[in-house]
Design an enzyme around this catalytic site. Structure first.
Site, PDB file in Angstrom:
ATOM      1  N   PRO A 254       0.802  -1.074   0.117  1.00 23.49           N
ATOM      2  CA  PRO A 254      -0.034   0.104   0.043  1.00 23.49           C
ATOM      3  C   PRO A 254       0.661   1.342   0.001  1.00 23.49           C
ATOM      4  CG  PRO A 254       0.152  -0.991   2.092  1.00 23.49           C
ATOM      5  CD  PRO A 254       0.859  -2.105   1.269  1.00 23.49           C
ATOM      6  N   CYS A 255       1.500   1.521  -1.137  1.00 23.78           N
ATOM      7  CA  CYS A 255       2.138   2.975  -1.015  1.00 23.78           C
ATOM      8  C   CYS A 255       1.285   4.100  -1.070  1.00 23.78           C
ATOM      9  CB  CYS A 255       3.101   2.829  -2.596  1.00 23.78           C
ATOM     10  SG  CYS A 255       2.149   2.653  -3.950  1.00 23.78           S
ATOM     11  N   HIS A 256      -0.014   3.869  -1.355  1.00 28.07           N
ATOM     12  CA  HIS A 256      -0.909   5.006  -1.389  1.00 28.07           C
ATOM     13  C   HIS A 256      -1.045   5.514   0.212  1.00 28.07           C
ATOM     14  CE1 HIS A 256      -3.373   1.462  -0.871  1.00 28.07           C
ATOM     15  NE2 HIS A 256      -4.127   2.173  -0.003  1.00 28.07           N
TER      16      HIS A 256
END
Length: 292
Positions: A254-256
């Protein structure tokens, strides 16, 4: 070029397109607080059915969803969760459903496999509709190796990226094989007992960053500084940002969930509006779980 076919269940695909259209409208016009009737018109369904569909998918009403899109909300999350990544790395994550590392487990390729660029590996891929737009998912016998959003209607941009990432692998179009992974990525409710497996290829530093990202609970955001500190490289924020930008499996890694320390949401490979929508979706689901 192969023929890309994003159609799975026609009803699901129709619902995904309706929600995706409404989300785009919300993200672009959240300051105007769009009324339910306008959102339903954008989605192409009646207000009653739109409200039910959106709430079932997001866990919250469209009005509440808008509240999660604001800068103030991002700042609040950072303030509330400033040490969450440190805690996760120190003591491990032990809750039932919001904890991402119980949902996803990863395996890194060996140095020899990395050097081979996927030689001898068969990758099945498929394009699938999601509430955030079409997504290309690629799987191997050892796990998911790619998940990205497609900007081209036919998904050719995403497929070209997959080819560049795994130039020596054998790519096989097989949406039936990748559909279960796509469904779990965008419908996760924490109920699955077996975690999704990922097969990731990167430098040691990149893998360390990606593993840290997977310890950020759903519904939480952290800063780039938090991630750099968590991997023991507190001054390497620029390198951390570069590694985050090279994430091959979005959403599941989950880079977001990483934003600027000021609360500003920017620098997402698939566009800031999509990043805002992903965060709002996760926060809505987390809120629903906490209220249950």
């Amino acid at each position: 070029m192969p023929c890309l076919n994003p159609i799975a269940d026609p009803v699901d695909a129709q619902h995904h397109r309706a929600i995706a259209a409404a989300i785009r409208h919300l993200v672009e016009n959240w300051q105007d607080q769009p009324p339910l009737e306008d959102l339903a018109a954008v989605a192409g369904i009646s207000p009653f059915h739109f409200q039910r569909l959106f709430t079932r998918w997001a866990g919250i009403s469209p009005k509440r969803f808008v509240q999660f899109l604001t800068l103030d909300n991002a700042k609040r999350l950072l303030a509330e969760n400033h040490s969450v990544l440190d805690v996760a790395l120190d003591v491990g994550l032990s809750g039932p459903s919001r904890l991402h590392d119980l949902f996803v487990a990863c395996e890194a390729m060996t140095p020899g496999e990395y050097k081979a660029l996927g030689g001898g590996l068969t990758i099945h891929w498929g394009l699938h509709p999601t509430p955030f737009g079409p997504s290309l998912v690629a799987t191997t016998d050892r796990g998911i190796c790619w998940l990205s959003f497609a900007e081209d209607p036919d998904g050719r941009d995403a497929l070209n990226e997959l080819r560049e990432a795994w130039p020596a692998a054998r790519l096989v179009e097989d949406a039936d094989a990748t559909r279960p992974a796509a469904a779990r990525a965008f419908r996760w409710d924490g109920a699955e007992s077996e975690p999704l497996r990922l097969l990731i290829k990167g430098t040691n530093f990149q893998i360390k960053v990606w593993e840290a990202l997977m310890r950020i609970p759903s519904g939480v955001v952290v800063s780039y500084e938090d991630v750099a500190r968590a991997i023991g490289r507190p001054t390497a924020m620029r390198a951390v940002g570069a590694a985050i930008g090279r994430n091959p499996v979005c959403v599941l890694i989950p880079c977001h969930r990483v934003i600027q320390k000021s609360g500003v949401i920017h620098n997402y490979r698939y566009g800031v509006p999509r990043k805002r929508a992903l965060l709002a979706w996760e926060q809505g689901r987390a809120e629903t779980e906490e209220a249950a």
